[in-house]
Design an enzyme around this catalytic site. Structure first.
Site, PDB file in Angstrom:
ATOM      1  N   LYS A 136      43.581  35.041 -19.081  1.00 25.27           N
ATOM      2  CA  LYS A 136      43.490  36.097 -20.096  1.00 25.27           C
ATOM      3  C   LYS A 136      44.307  37.316 -19.665  1.00 25.27           C
ATOM      4  CE  LYS A 136      39.684  38.458 -19.907  1.00 25.27           C
ATOM      5  NZ  LYS A 136      40.183  39.758 -19.365  1.00 25.27           N
ATOM      6  N   LYS A 181      45.154  47.759 -14.430  1.00 26.25           N
ATOM      7  CA  LYS A 181      44.478  46.505 -14.107  1.00 26.25           C
ATOM      8  C   LYS A 181      45.394  45.312 -14.368  1.00 26.25           C
ATOM      9  CE  LYS A 181      41.419  43.505 -12.964  1.00 26.25           C
ATOM     10  NZ  LYS A 181      40.093  43.336 -13.559  1.00 26.25           N
ATOM     11  N   SER A 227      38.136  44.048 -18.280  1.00 19.01           N
ATOM     12  CA  SER A 227      39.591  43.940 -18.299  1.00 19.01           C
ATOM     13  C   SER A 227      40.028  43.698 -19.739  1.00 19.01           C
ATOM     14  CB  SER A 227      40.050  42.781 -17.413  1.00 19.01           C
ATOM     15  OG  SER A 227      39.743  43.032 -16.071  1.00 19.01           O
TER      16      SER A 227
END
Length: 311
Positions: A249, A181, A107
């Site tokens: 994150k 994502k 990711s």
């Protein structure tokens, strides 16, 4: 008979290890590298070649898959242009053969994906950013949702490989897989926040949270998050499938993209702050369903479970 491509996988942690095992089980000659050696025996027993450095793993491989923790780590391992590169790593891409396909399944940010794609292409490599959703369970079962950004040709080349790990969907050009994502993680994170609040409201209001969850699963509120993470919350089972620090994150990266595009996304901002507070309070290595603990902390419930460092 067409020979199957030879694959390298960099990063064999919670997700990467079962992904590598599924590739090997599908008949792909697979090499792997990881910073630590905790999973080396399991990989070797699955017929995977465990290599000492990233360069050794990718050399002479047709396809290189990356499943590392973040964009900066991917850049460090692949291109070796950080101030403190990993030991033994001078940039794995320089050991890849011309025309090899690089699939970054970590990711990473949209702009990171676009930049790394452009750099890869200047080195004569094909590129896909192909992050996944489905957690450790999906990685083990080979049912991951795979969101791919890159050329049609690169995606079609990758389909048989990605299909061994899950269900690939071509989103669009480089960077759109990474963006998809972030959209996915925004949805996951805000739903975890909603379920955390729902379970807290049910309990404090005098209802059995387990019964409430059972009822909700039969209606419009049903979701994978309610089913899987709702049960984790009930069990207080926060062994990480997806650590909260990784969720933070991703919400932070989604906030950056929203700001860049001039969008106001208030639910995203609030959820990002909740995860930030959870991580600051020491919950970074807990599963992201542990957001329940942050909601409870704010309401002075279970103070002994999770406290702010300065409280």
């Amino acid at each position: 008979m067409t020979l199957k491509p030879r694959i390298a996988l960099l990063g064999t942690g919670i997700m990467g290890c079962p992904m590598a095992r599924n590739l090997a089980a599908a008949g792909f000659d697979t090499a792997a590298w990881n910073r630590s050696d905790t999973r080396h025996q399991a990989l070797a027993e699955a017929g995977i070649h465990v290599m000492p450095t990233p360069a050794d793993a990718v050399r002479d491989r047709d396809v290189v898959i990356v499943m590392l923790s973040s964009g900066p780590v991917c850049k460090e391992i692949l291109f070796g242009d950080f101030h403190k590169p990993a030991q033994g790593c001078q940039g794995a891409v320089h050991a890849m053969k011309p025309g090899a396909l690089l699939i970054v399944m970590s990711s990473i940010g949209r702009n990171e994906a676009i930049d790394l794609a452009a750099h890869s292409q200047t080195l004569g490599l094909e590129w896909l950013d192909a992050p996944v959703s489905g957690g450790e369970k999906g990685a083990i079962e080979g049912t991951l949702s795979i969101m791919a950004g890159g050329t049609t040709e690169a995606f079609e080349r990758a389909i048989p490989i990605l299909a061994a790990m899950g269900r690939p969907v071509h989103i669009g050009p480089a960077g759109t897989g990474a963006l998809a994502k972030l959209v996915n993680q925004l949805t996951v994170a805000t739903t975890i926040a909603a379920v955390s609040e729902a379970m807290t409201l049910a309990e404090v209001g005098g209802a059995d949270p387990a019964r409430v969850r059972e009822a909700m699963l039969g209606g419009f509120a049903a979701s994978c998050i309610l089913e899987q993470h709702g049960q984790r919350m009930l069990d207080r089972n926060f062994t990480p499938g997806g650590p909260s620090r990784h969720q933070l994150k991703d919400t932070r990266a989604a906030c950056d993209v929203a700001n860049e595009l001039g969008l106001e996304l208030p639910l995203l901002k609030l959820t990002d702050q909740l995860f930030s507070d959870l991580v600051d309070a020491g919950g970074g290595d807990l599963d992201h369903s542990a957001l329940l603990l942050e909601v409870r902390r704010r309401n002075r419930l279970d103070q002994e479970v999770l406290k702010k460092p300065d409280s």
